[in-house]
Design a protein around this motif. Structure first.
Motif, PDB file in Angstrom:
ATOM      1  N   ARG A  15       0.844  -1.204   0.000  1.00 45.19           N
ATOM      2  CA  ARG A  15       0.000   0.000   0.000  1.00 45.19           C
ATOM      3  C   ARG A  15       0.873   1.244   0.000  1.00 45.19           C
ATOM      4  NH1 ARG A  15      -1.154   3.398   3.790  1.00 45.19           N
ATOM      5  NH2 ARG A  15      -0.601   2.059   5.547  1.00 45.19           N
ATOM      6  N   LYS A  18       2.540   1.907  -3.291  1.00 46.56           N
ATOM      7  CA  LYS A  18       1.584   2.474  -4.257  1.00 46.56           C
ATOM      8  C   LYS A  18       1.162   3.891  -3.862  1.00 46.56           C
ATOM      9  CE  LYS A  18      -0.272  -0.425  -7.183  1.00 46.56           C
ATOM     10  NZ  LYS A  18      -0.034  -0.291  -8.605  1.00 46.56           N
ATOM     11  N   LEU A  20      -0.698   4.825  -1.405  1.00 48.93           N
ATOM     12  CA  LEU A  20      -2.120   4.846  -1.065  1.00 48.93           C
ATOM     13  C   LEU A  20      -2.275   5.004   0.448  1.00 48.93           C
ATOM     14  CD1 LEU A  20      -3.418   1.796  -3.148  1.00 48.93           C
ATOM     15  CD2 LEU A  20      -3.830   4.207  -3.639  1.00 48.93           C
ATOM     16  N   ALA A  24      -7.776   5.237   0.960  1.00 51.11           N
ATOM     17  CA  ALA A  24      -7.804   5.085  -0.500  1.00 51.11           C
ATOM     18  C   ALA A  24      -7.865   3.611  -0.887  1.00 51.11           C
ATOM     19  CB  ALA A  24      -6.588   5.759  -1.125  1.00 51.11           C
ATOM     20  N   LEU A  25      -7.097   2.776  -0.195  1.00 52.99           N
ATOM     21  CA  LEU A  25      -7.142   1.346  -0.474  1.00 52.99           C
ATOM     22  C   LEU A  25      -8.514   0.788  -0.121  1.00 52.99           C
ATOM     23  CD1 LEU A  25      -5.866  -1.339  -1.288  1.00 52.99           C
ATOM     24  CD2 LEU A  25      -4.961  -1.526   1.052  1.00 52.99           C
ATOM     25  N   GLU A  27     -11.340   2.262  -0.129  1.00 56.57           N
ATOM     26  CA  GLU A  27     -12.337   2.698  -1.123  1.00 56.57           C
ATOM     27  C   GLU A  27     -12.266   1.838  -2.386  1.00 56.57           C
ATOM     28  OE1 GLU A  27     -13.118   6.624  -3.830  1.00 56.57           O
ATOM     29  OE2 GLU A  27     -12.579   6.956  -1.719  1.00 56.57           O
ATOM     30  N   ARG A  28     -11.050   1.467  -2.782  1.00 62.04           N
ATOM     31  CA  ARG A  28     -10.882   0.662  -4.002  1.00 62.04           C
ATOM     32  C   ARG A  28     -11.504  -0.729  -3.883  1.00 62.04           C
ATOM     33  NH1 ARG A  28      -4.975   1.706  -6.750  1.00 62.04           N
ATOM     34  NH2 ARG A  28      -5.196   3.955  -6.938  1.00 62.04           N
ATOM     35  N   ILE A  29     -11.560  -1.259  -2.666  1.00 61.01           N
ATOM     36  CA  ILE A  29     -12.084  -2.623  -2.515  1.00 61.01           C
ATOM     37  C   ILE A  29     -13.377  -2.664  -1.687  1.00 61.01           C
ATOM     38  CG2 ILE A  29      -9.864  -3.749  -2.878  1.00 61.01           C
ATOM     39  CD1 ILE A  29      -9.592  -4.047   0.143  1.00 61.01           C
ATOM     40  N   ASN A  30     -13.966  -1.491  -1.468  1.00 60.10           N
ATOM     41  CA  ASN A  30     -15.274  -1.367  -0.803  1.00 60.10           C
ATOM     42  C   ASN A  30     -15.297  -1.924   0.620  1.00 60.10           C
ATOM     43  OD1 ASN A  30     -16.538  -0.099  -3.055  1.00 60.10           O
ATOM     44  ND2 ASN A  30     -16.695  -2.114  -4.028  1.00 60.10           N
ATOM     45  N   ASP A  33     -11.665   1.984   6.155  1.00 60.72           N
ATOM     46  CA  ASP A  33     -10.246   2.149   6.447  1.00 60.72           C
ATOM     47  C   ASP A  33      -9.875   1.464   7.761  1.00 60.72           C
ATOM     48  OD1 ASP A  33     -11.733   4.072   7.824  1.00 60.72           O
ATOM     49  OD2 ASP A  33     -10.144   5.574   7.733  1.00 60.72           O
ATOM     50  N   PRO A  53      -9.597  -8.868  -5.267  1.00 59.71           N
ATOM     51  CA  PRO A  53      -9.610  -7.409  -5.452  1.00 59.71           C
ATOM     52  C   PRO A  53      -8.489  -6.690  -4.693  1.00 59.71           C
ATOM     53  CG  PRO A  53     -11.745  -8.192  -4.601  1.00 59.71           C
ATOM     54  CD  PRO A  53     -10.853  -9.368  -4.730  1.00 59.71           C
ATOM     55  N   ALA A  57      -5.746  -4.280  -6.387  1.00 55.20           N
ATOM     56  CA  ALA A  57      -5.570  -2.899  -5.913  1.00 55.20           C
ATOM     57  C   ALA A  57      -4.116  -2.628  -5.522  1.00 55.20           C
ATOM     58  CB  ALA A  57      -6.493  -2.622  -4.731  1.00 55.20           C
TER      59      ALA A  57
END
Length: 195
Positions: A15, A18, A20, A24-25, A27-30, A33, A53, A57
């Motif tokens: 993470r 990247k 992130l 942010a991470l 959010e990408r995989i629903n 945090d 996922p 990500a």
């Protein structure tokens, strides 16, 4: 606490690489945090349905994520002499790569085989027959102890001859460009001879 199938340290490192945030991470995989924070600190694990996922990500394969090791291929010039071989102990599949890889077969992550110099019991005989190399290994070829494959590595590729119990341990390869010969005994491992 140690993670069971995905390491929190790996998730955090990837993470951060990247660039992130946990949010942010998430959010990408629903997920939340807080869930990402729990994974990274080892207080929880991602649900198995999130592994694919999550790997996407983080920009790694599922196998890399599950093994806890990312693969960086330093063999950028595809030097065939850095060839690595893998053999599945379950089904006998022979897999090769031209550099670092995480290889899995039958649910098992396979280690790369370490080639040894030939010994008296695993000596290969190489004869030139016109434009070919005729390779024989004087070795038992029973149902329980046999040579599984013979491979010729060239500057531009590899040719593998799969062998089976109760047949002769022999193969023919084109001479052009052949640099090394590898062969695999199902009891004693991988052997290599230069050419």
């Amino acid at each position: 606490m140690t993670n069971q199938y995905v390491t929190g340290a790996m998730i955090k490192r990837l993470r951060e690489e990247k660039k992130l945030t946990q949010a942010a991470l998430a959010e990408r995989i629903n997920v939340t945090d807080k869930a990402v924070s729990k994974w990274e600190t080892g207080r929880g694990y991602p649900d198995i349905s999130l592994v694919e996922p999550l790997a996407a990500a983080l920009g790694v394969s599922v196998i890399e994520l599950l093994s806890g090791e990312s693969v960086v291929n330093t063999n950028r010039s595809s030097n065939m002499l850095r060839m690595r071989f893998y053999v599945c102990p379950v089904c006998g599949n022979v897999i090769h790569s031209t550099g670092e890889a995480v290889v899995s077969c039958c649910g098992i992550i396979l280690p790369p085989l370490e080639a040894e110099e030939t010994d008296g019991e695993h000596e290969a005989k190489v004869e030139r027959v016109e434009d070919e190399l005729y390779v024989t290994v004087a070795h038992e070829m029973s149902k329980t102890h046999y040579i599984s494959f013979i491979a010729a590595v060239r500057a531009d590729g590899v040719e593998i001859k799969k062998l089976y119990p109760e047949q002769d341990a022999e193969a023919r390869f084109k001479i052009d460009g052949t640099r090394r010969l590898y062969y695999y005994c199902n009891h004693h491992g991988l052997f290599c001879t230069g050419f």
